[in-house]
Write a protein that holds these residues in place. Structure first.
Motif: not given
Length: 322
Positions: A302-322
């Motif tokens: 229910a929570i995941e259905a309510r929150v707004i989808p967001v995109a996280l820039p790759e530089e936040n997790n550069p070693e696992v971004a792929a």
């Protein structure tokens, strides 16, 4: 006081569009999103935490982003400006960086001890970068957006705007264990610990400032550090014995907290340094997934259905971004 603070833990503010917030604080300010969770009191809304690589206390800025939130009013009874520490001589780079991103940064002060650059975030929040020659040995988050040689080291200070500075300063000295280190006109600077960047608060007295209205683009509360919950309990008992209306200790998953208002109306939090942000996801993956405390996990769908989808820039997790 038996317990005293070691400095700033975090500042929490109210934002609007969470994607604009993410883009500004990751790509603009060069911080790392270390936790994507929800407001435990309003689980349909994110609680976003930004900081250094591990989200260490003193590096943190956090947000409740409510899309469509009405603008607040900056004024008395609020923390009205949040400053981050950057290396001496770096403000020219920062000015160009924010200009290239479409913002309008400006140098607000230059002295023999520090320079300040002001930039307004997408919701109208005042963010300052302070370049001083004071030693700040904290390691920065070396992001793709901001090279380490210019990067934010952590919080520098916060400004509290109040009508009666005497009562606010008195509380911070008597009840938080801070000390007055400078006074000029209607501004008093207090410090905790060794007085390094990240331990400083400026109290600004203003009889003309409008009453602050907490909403979009304003600070909700400012948090001070305490090492552990045992010390926090001692502090809570002492504050309550002096007549402060202090909450019970609340579990915030990554630290525990108590809250009370100082005489000028600013909401204070005292937060523990432990347990930290890597208790529910590895350091390399901080911020990638929506994390919920155990008591909210049954409501995840229910929570995941309510929150707004967001995109996280790759530089936040550069070693696992792929």
């Amino acid at each position: 006081m038996t317990a005293t603070t070691e400095g700033l833990h975090h500042v929490t503010a109210i934002a609007g569009d969470p994607q604009k917030n993410i883009d500004f604080y990751i790509r603009g300010l060069g911080l790392r999103l270390v936790k994507k969770t929800v407001n435990f009191d309003d689980p349909g809304t994110y609680h976003l935490y930004y900081g250094d690589e591990a989200g260490r206390p003193g590096s943190l800025m956090t947000f409740f982003p409510w899309r469509g939130v009405a603008p607040g009013r900056v004024g008395a009874g609020q923390s009205t400006s949040t400053a981050f520490s950057v290396p001496a001589g770096s403000l020219g780079w920062w000015h160009q960086h924010f200009s290239d991103l479409g913002f309008d940064p400006r140098i607000t002060s230059t002295s023999s001890t520090e320079e300040r650059l002001l930039v307004i975030d997408p919701d109208g929040l005042q963010i300052e970068l302070v370049a001083t020659h004071a030693d700040d040995p904290r390691d920065p988050w070396d992001s793709a957006s901001v090279p380490a040689e210019y990067a934010v080291r952590g919080q520098h200070s916060s400004v509290l705007t109040v009508r009666d500075a005497e009562r606010t300063v008195g509380l911070m000295v008597d009840d938080l264990g801070m000390r007055v280190v400078e006074q000029e006109g209607n501004r008093t600077r207090l410090a905790a610990g060794d007085g390094a960047p990240g331990t400083l608060v400026d109290v600004h007295a203003s009889s003309l400032a409008p009453a602050g209205l907490t909403a979009g683009g304003t600070v909700h509360h400012i948090a001070f550090r305490v090492p552990d919950q045992a010390t926090q309990q001692v502090w809570r008992d002492e504050l309550a014995s002096k007549g402060h209306q202090v909450t019970e200790i609340l579990d915030r998953q990554y630290f525990t907290s108590i809250y009370f208002r100082e005489p000028g109306g600013v909401l204070f939090e005292i937060a523990t340094d432990t347990p930290g942000f890597d208790i529910d996801e590895p350091l390399l993956e901080l911020g990638r997934s929506l994390k919920l405390p155990p008591w909210l996990e049954p409501s995840r769908e229910a929570i995941e259905a309510r929150v707004i989808p967001v995109a996280l820039p790759e530089e936040n997790n550069p070693e696992v971004a792929a």
